[in-house]
Design a protein around this motif. Structure first.
Motif, PDB file in Angstrom:
ATOM      1  N   GLN A  76       0.843  -1.190   0.000  1.00 48.95           N
ATOM      2  CA  GLN A  76       0.000   0.000   0.000  1.00 48.95           C
ATOM      3  C   GLN A  76       0.883   1.246   0.000  1.00 48.95           C
ATOM      4  O   GLN A  76       1.830   1.348   0.779  1.00 48.95           O
ATOM      5  CB  GLN A  76      -0.916   0.005   1.221  1.00 48.95           C
ATOM      6  CG  GLN A  76      -1.926  -1.127   1.240  1.00 48.95           C
ATOM      7  CD  GLN A  76      -2.868  -1.099   0.065  1.00 48.95           C
ATOM      8  OE1 GLN A  76      -3.319  -0.032  -0.355  1.00 48.95           O
ATOM      9  NE2 GLN A  76      -3.175  -2.262  -0.473  1.00 48.95           N
ATOM     10  N   ALA A  99      -9.747   6.161  -0.063  1.00 50.28           N
ATOM     11  CA  ALA A  99      -9.407   4.740  -0.141  1.00 50.28           C
ATOM     12  C   ALA A  99     -10.546   4.008  -0.843  1.00 50.28           C
ATOM     13  O   ALA A  99     -11.660   4.531  -0.945  1.00 50.28           O
ATOM     14  CB  ALA A  99      -9.165   4.153   1.253  1.00 50.28           C
ATOM     15  N   GLY A 105      -6.210  -2.195   1.513  1.00 52.30           N
ATOM     16  CA  GLY A 105      -5.600  -0.951   1.983  1.00 52.30           C
ATOM     17  C   GLY A 105      -6.414  -0.304   3.076  1.00 52.30           C
ATOM     18  O   GLY A 105      -5.871   0.171   4.076  1.00 52.30           O
ATOM     19  N   TYR A 106      -7.732  -0.293   2.881  1.00 54.17           N
ATOM     20  CA  TYR A 106      -8.591   0.300   3.913  1.00 54.17           C
ATOM     21  C   TYR A 106      -8.586  -0.564   5.166  1.00 54.17           C
ATOM     22  O   TYR A 106      -8.622  -0.041   6.285  1.00 54.17           O
ATOM     23  CB  TYR A 106     -10.015   0.470   3.384  1.00 54.17           C
ATOM     24  CG  TYR A 106     -10.917   1.220   4.345  1.00 54.17           C
ATOM     25  CD1 TYR A 106     -10.658   2.544   4.677  1.00 54.17           C
ATOM     26  CD2 TYR A 106     -12.008   0.593   4.946  1.00 54.17           C
ATOM     27  CE1 TYR A 106     -11.460   3.240   5.569  1.00 54.17           C
ATOM     28  CE2 TYR A 106     -12.822   1.281   5.832  1.00 54.17           C
ATOM     29  CZ  TYR A 106     -12.539   2.595   6.146  1.00 54.17           C
ATOM     30  OH  TYR A 106     -13.344   3.281   7.037  1.00 54.17           O
ATOM     31  N   LEU A 147      -4.821   6.259  -0.575  1.00 53.85           N
ATOM     32  CA  LEU A 147      -4.136   5.036  -0.168  1.00 53.85           C
ATOM     33  C   LEU A 147      -4.541   3.940  -1.144  1.00 53.85           C
ATOM     34  O   LEU A 147      -5.726   3.630  -1.278  1.00 53.85           O
ATOM     35  CB  LEU A 147      -4.530   4.655   1.261  1.00 53.85           C
ATOM     36  CG  LEU A 147      -3.777   3.477   1.887  1.00 53.85           C
ATOM     37  CD1 LEU A 147      -2.294   3.819   2.050  1.00 53.85           C
ATOM     38  CD2 LEU A 147      -4.389   3.110   3.240  1.00 53.85           C
TER      39      LEU A 147
END
Length: 223
Positions: A76, A99, A105-106, A147
């Motif tokens: 990420q 995001a 990623g989250y 992100l």
């Protein structure tokens, strides 16, 4: 990893890889776009038989699905515009972060709050259904950082000839393994996928597909 081209046809690294694997078994793959936030439900409900689109191996997902061996590594990264002047995670203090909804990623953002969550505005991210939408908002200044997967970020920005307009910032999130997700009962299917990918590595076709999409060899270290 998987997207629609200008003619509306599904294409991408994972599309080519899946076709190549199942071509070894004389099986034609049918691709089914889904709501990514519902992927494990769609799998176990029988709407789809595999999750194969930049799917990251996590402990939480392991409770719901069976994984193939990793076939690619990812991490990420924080994407910011050059004009923003943001070149570090620390500079996201009180800034707006974006995001993808349901992304690994989250998940990392939530589970490791000290890295980024604790400092961004509202201590949460604006969620998007796709990175395309998020990047549009990033370019327009509606969010300050995004992100996202390094693999996707590099490919997308390279294709758009916009790499020089953005910063790609590494943080302290751990690297991730991309895998294929299957129902826990489908052990033979996963075995065949693993064997198929190993054969493609042996023949060099995996490397050819990799070079086509990323300009480099992303052949995995099998685990």
């Amino acid at each position: 990893m998987g997207f629609r081209d200008k003619e509306g046809k599904l294409t991408g690294f994972d599309i080519d890889l899946a076709r190549a694997v199942f071509r070894e078994y004389d099986i034609k793959v049918v691709f089914q776009p889904i709501d990514w936030s519902m992927k494990e439900f769609e799998l176990n409900n029988g709407t789809i038989d595999l999750i194969w689109n930049g799917y990251t191996k996590t402990a939480e997902r392991a409770k719901k699905v069976q994984f193939s061996k990793p076939y690619m590594q990812n991490e990420q990264v924080l994407i910011t515009t050059k004009k923003s002047g943001i070149t570090s995670f620390a500079q996201m203090k009180d800034k707006i972060l974006g995001a993808q909804n349901g992304s690994s990623g989250y998940d990392a953002f939530i589970k490791q709050p000290k890295i980024l969550k604790d400092i961004v505005k509202n201590q949460d991210a604006v969620l998007y259904d796709s990175f395309n939408e998020a990047l549009i908002d990033l370019k327009s200044g509606r969010i300050d950082g995004l992100l996202m997967d390094k693999v996707y970020a590099g490919y997308y920005l390279k294709q758009k000839n916009e790499l020089d307009q953005f910063n790609m910032i590494k943080g302290d999130y751990q690297s991730e393994d991309f895998v294929v997700g299957a129902r826990k009962k489908d052990k033979e299917l996963v075995k065949k996928i693993n064997e198929g990918i190993a054969e493609l590595e042996k023949t060099g076709e995996f490397q050819q597909i990799s070079d086509k999409w990323f300009g480099e060899d992303v052949t995995p270290v099998q685990k």
